[in-house]
Design a protein around this motif. Structure first.
Motif, PDB file in Angstrom:
ATOM      1  N   GLN A  83       0.852  -1.184   0.000  1.00  0.00           N
ATOM      2  CA  GLN A  83       0.000   0.000   0.000  1.00  0.00           C
ATOM      3  C   GLN A  83       0.889   1.237   0.000  1.00  0.00           C
ATOM      4  O   GLN A  83       1.818   1.341   0.789  1.00  0.00           O
ATOM      5  CB  GLN A  83      -0.895   0.010   1.243  1.00  0.00           C
ATOM      6  N   PHE A  84       0.643   2.177  -0.900  1.00  0.00           N
ATOM      7  CA  PHE A  84       1.409   3.410  -0.981  1.00  0.00           C
ATOM      8  C   PHE A  84       0.761   4.458  -0.103  1.00  0.00           C
ATOM      9  O   PHE A  84      -0.448   4.452   0.128  1.00  0.00           O
ATOM     10  CB  PHE A  84       1.463   3.915  -2.420  1.00  0.00           C
ATOM     11  N   PHE A  85       1.604   5.401   0.370  1.00  0.00           N
ATOM     12  CA  PHE A  85       1.094   6.564   1.075  1.00  0.00           C
ATOM     13  C   PHE A  85       0.519   7.535   0.056  1.00  0.00           C
ATOM     14  O   PHE A  85       1.204   7.953  -0.890  1.00  0.00           O
ATOM     15  CB  PHE A  85       2.213   7.263   1.849  1.00  0.00           C
ATOM     16  N   GLY A  86      -0.713   7.902   0.270  1.00  0.00           N
ATOM     17  CA  GLY A  86      -1.319   8.895  -0.584  1.00  0.00           C
ATOM     18  C   GLY A  86      -1.387   8.451  -2.029  1.00  0.00           C
ATOM     19  O   GLY A  86      -1.268   7.270  -2.366  1.00  0.00           O
ATOM     20  N   SER A  87      -1.517   9.443  -2.905  1.00  0.00           N
ATOM     21  CA  SER A  87      -1.614   9.176  -4.330  1.00  0.00           C
ATOM     22  C   SER A  87      -0.244   9.418  -4.979  1.00  0.00           C
ATOM     23  O   SER A  87       0.639  10.035  -4.381  1.00  0.00           O
ATOM     24  CB  SER A  87      -2.670  10.088  -4.957  1.00  0.00           C
ATOM     25  N   PRO A  88      -0.040   8.973  -6.197  1.00  0.00           N
ATOM     26  CA  PRO A  88       1.238   9.244  -6.880  1.00  0.00           C
ATOM     27  C   PRO A  88       1.535  10.733  -7.005  1.00  0.00           C
ATOM     28  O   PRO A  88       2.686  11.165  -6.907  1.00  0.00           O
ATOM     29  CB  PRO A  88       1.032   8.596  -8.256  1.00  0.00           C
ATOM     30  N   GLY A  89       0.496  11.513  -7.172  1.00  0.00           N
ATOM     31  CA  GLY A  89       0.720  12.956  -7.273  1.00  0.00           C
ATOM     32  C   GLY A  89       1.232  13.526  -5.963  1.00  0.00           C
ATOM     33  O   GLY A  89       2.092  14.417  -5.953  1.00  0.00           O
TER      34      GLY A  89
END
Length: 707
Positions: free
Chosen positions: A659-665
């Protein structure tokens, strides 16, 4: 001699009294001879009957006899005239022989009646019909002799029959009534003497009196018409006047008959009153004897109250049959009471005390028996209500016991609360039924305590003791059953409250898992900033620590709830549907949160070191820039690159998911901010190197000059 016995003979009209009178007021006797042979015996009998009609006073004035020989033979006329000498010699004043015209002239020369006057005792004359008025007025002669007197022989005969019938019946009735009245009078003076006056009269007094009044009215009407008409048209003077038919005799008979009949009516009234009194006394004793005998015996055998609704209903049905039998006698009582009241209103002093005594005796017995019936009915009604209440309470206890014995498998806490409320309502209803049972039982016991006063001397203590013991037994049994149910309700209430707590713990534990998941989701999606400088990064570190503390307390709360669930399950000896997977879910989410928070912690620490080193380099003034060493620049570059690399790496959970933190942007924005800072440091380093190179060049140039 009665006309009814010689009616065929009288119908022949052998002789008749027309009602006419001669100039001396003597009665005229007419003997109409016919062409047929006349029976002297019948004529003699007819004359005897007719001569018995007038009164002695009328007879003393003598008779004028008209012998109508116009249709008969001379020898028959002579025989009739000679017969009158033997039949009525003293009463005959004149005999008028009506002869036919020029038929007896020769015969008369051989027999002269006038010469025989002394021997015969009366005068005999031969006369033609048209010359008969020389001796008798025309108004006193009938139409066959040229007169105007109307005479109807059949009418006279019918009236004579009525008169004789009335005279005979009234005389006989008068004698009978006199005997009855005298016997009744003697019976009043000597009550022990057997009475023979119970025989009814041979004739109906009302009918005889009515006949007499009609006869008297007829006589008076004929006399009135005769005196007014005087031989004219209409009803003429007839032998039915007071001299021939003895009108005073009829009046005297009527007066005597009315007098005796009035006495007889009084006798009948007294006799009827005595008979009615005796009948009332007999019926009163019948009612009293039955009520105090069989009626009381029936009630004495009915003292039970039954042990169930069906038994009490059977007793009520039996009591209704007893009441039905008593109702028949009570109806007789009402009728007798009305009869006694009617006799009392008559006001006879001699019977007043006896009637009041009978009325009082009858009323006492009937009211006592009616009170006993009503009391018994009230007892049976109370017993029926008591048994109905007991049965209703028993059914409620059975229903409550069924609820308590059934397994509890509610879907959630709300269902448990509803079941618990229903259980409390059932228990409250049972308490109300028990209270009602006690009240009805007490009413029945109170009635049992007063039952002995209606027992007519019968000892009902044994029956009452059985009934009282049964009532107490039913109430005690219901109290015991109710107490057992209350104990079971207490146990069930505790168990259900524990189940409510269990469901609450499970629900709150699930809520803690959800909250922890929400914290994890918030950490991953919103906690993405690393700060633009060291100060902001420190603030973010402080917030992160607090956020982690909140998550830690949520996890600890969930663990405590699950531990409480385990304890409650052990107490309830049951397994729950949700606690089995709630703990793994809690641990899994917590591990994910721990990994994520550690990653967040590391990133913030790296960002803090990066910004601190970068800011230290960037804050140095140019004068002190020479003091900077390459190590500081390398540290910024190394930390910056490491931070950029870490931003591109996802969080790897224990189950292998990423799971990534936040969005890619968001990550790109954070990386760009770091690169900008690294670029500034790099520029500072480049400037520092140029400055150092100039210094070196200057130092190299200065060295040769010094040398």
């Amino acid at each position: 001699m009665e006309a009814s016995k010689m009616l065929p003979m009288l119908k022949k009209k052998l002789a008749f009294l027309s009602g006419g009178k001669d100039r001396r007021s003597g009665l005229i006797l007419t003997i109409p001879l016919c062409t047929e042979q006349t029976s002297m015996e019948e004529l003699s009998a007819t004359l005897d009957y007719l001569l018995g009609i007038p009164s002695e006073k009328c007879k003393a004035r003598g008779f004028t006899v008209i012998v109508d020989g116009r249709k008969s033979q001379w020898n028959i006329v002579k025989t009739v005239v000679l017969m009158l000498q033997n039949v009525i010699p003293a009463e005959v004043s004149l005999v008028c022989v009506v002869k036919p015209d020029e038929f007896w002239d020769k015969k008369v020369t051989h027999f002269c009646f006038w010469k025989e006057k002394d021997r015969l005792g009366f005068e005999v004359i031969l006369v033609s019909a048209n010359k008969l008025t020389r001796y008798i007025e025309p108004c006193q002669l009938t139409d066959e002799f040229g007169g105007s007197l109307v005479y109807d022989h059949l009418d006279w005969l019918n009236k004579r029959l009525v008169f004789e019938k009335f005279t005979k019946e009234s005389t006989s009735l008068l004698d009978e009534l006199t005997v009855i009245n005298e016997n009744e009078k003697g019976g009043q003076a000597e009550k022990d003497r057997p009475s023979e006056s119970n025989i009814l009269p041979s004739f109906d007094p009302e009918t005889v009196l009515q006949t007499g009044h009609e006869l008297l009215s007829e006589l008076q009407q004929r006399r009135f018409n005769g005196s007014e008409g005087g031989g004219g048209g209409g009803t003429a003077w007839s032998p039915m006047d007071d001299e021939l038919l003895a009108q005073p005799q009829v009046m005297k008979l009527l007066d005597s008959l009315r007098e005796q009949y009035t006495k007889y009516q009084e006798v009948c009234r007294q006799r009827s009153k005595r008979s009615q009194l005796e009948e009332i006394q007999t019926k009163v004793m019948q009612v009293v004897n039955w009520l105090e005998g069989p009626g009381t015996e029936q009630l004495c055998t009915q003292w039970g109250i039954g042990d169930s609704i069906r038994a009490s209903q059977a007793l009520q049905q039996k009591h209704e049959e007893i009441e039905s039998q008593h109702s028949e006698w009570f109806a007789v009582y009402v009728e007798l009471n009305q009869q006694i009241a009617a006799l009392l209103s008559a006001g006879d002093e001699e019977d007043l005390m006896e009637l009041k005594g009978l009325q009082q005796q009858l009323s006492d017995v009937c009211y006592r028996q009616a009170s006993q019936l009503e009391f018994r009915q009230n007892v049976l009604q109370s017993a029926h209500e008591f048994h109905m209440t007991a049965q209703d309470m028993s059914q409620q206890l059975d229903g409550l016991l069924g609820m308590l014995c059934a397994d509890v498998a509610p879907a959630d806490g709300a269902a448990i609360q509803q079941t618990l409320k229903h259980l409390e309502e059932k228990l409250k209803s049972v308490e109300g039924a028990l209270q009602s049972l006690r009240e009805k039982g007490q009413v029945l016991l109170d009635q049992m305590s007063t039952q002995t006063s209606f027992s007519y001397g019968k000892d009902v203590s044994i029956e009452n003791k059985e009934n009282i013991d049964h009532i107490h037994s039913v109430m005690d049994d219901m109290q015991l059953r109710k107490q057992r149910c209350e104990d079971m309700v207490d146990v069930r209430r505790l168990k259900m409250l524990q189940m409510v707590q269990l469901f609450k713990c499970e629900e709150d534990a699930s809520q803690a898992v959800e909250w922890l998941g929400e914290l994890l989701d918030a950490l991953l999606k919103t906690h993405i900033r690393l700060g633009d400088d060291s100060q902001e990064t420190k603030v973010l570190l402080e917030k992160h620590k607090k956020f982690v503390d909140v998550a830690q307390s949520t996890y600890d709360y969930g663990r405590q709830l699950l531990q409480a669930t385990v304890v409650l399950c052990q107490s309830l000896r049951c397994t729950t549907r949700s606690s089995g997977d709630t703990l793994p879910r809690l641990n899994r989410v917590w591990k994910q949160f721990t990994v994520t928070s550690d990653e967040r912690q590391h990133r913030l620490e790296m960002a803090s070191a990066f910004h601190t080193a970068a800011e230290k380099i960037l804050r140095e003034s140019p004068e002190s820039a020479e003091l900077m060493v390459d190590v500081a620049y390398e540290e910024v570059e190394t930390v910056g690159k490491g931070l950029l690399d870490r931003l591109t790496v996802p969080v790897i959970f224990p189950d292998g998911s990423e799971q990534f933190f936040g969005s890619p942007g968001d990550m790109a924005s954070s990386a760009e901010s770091i690169r900008e800072r690294m670029k500034l440091v790099e520029e500072k380093r480049f400037l520092q190197e140029e400055a150092d190179q100039r210094l070196d060049e200057e130092a190299l140039e200065a060295g040769p000059r010094e040398s």
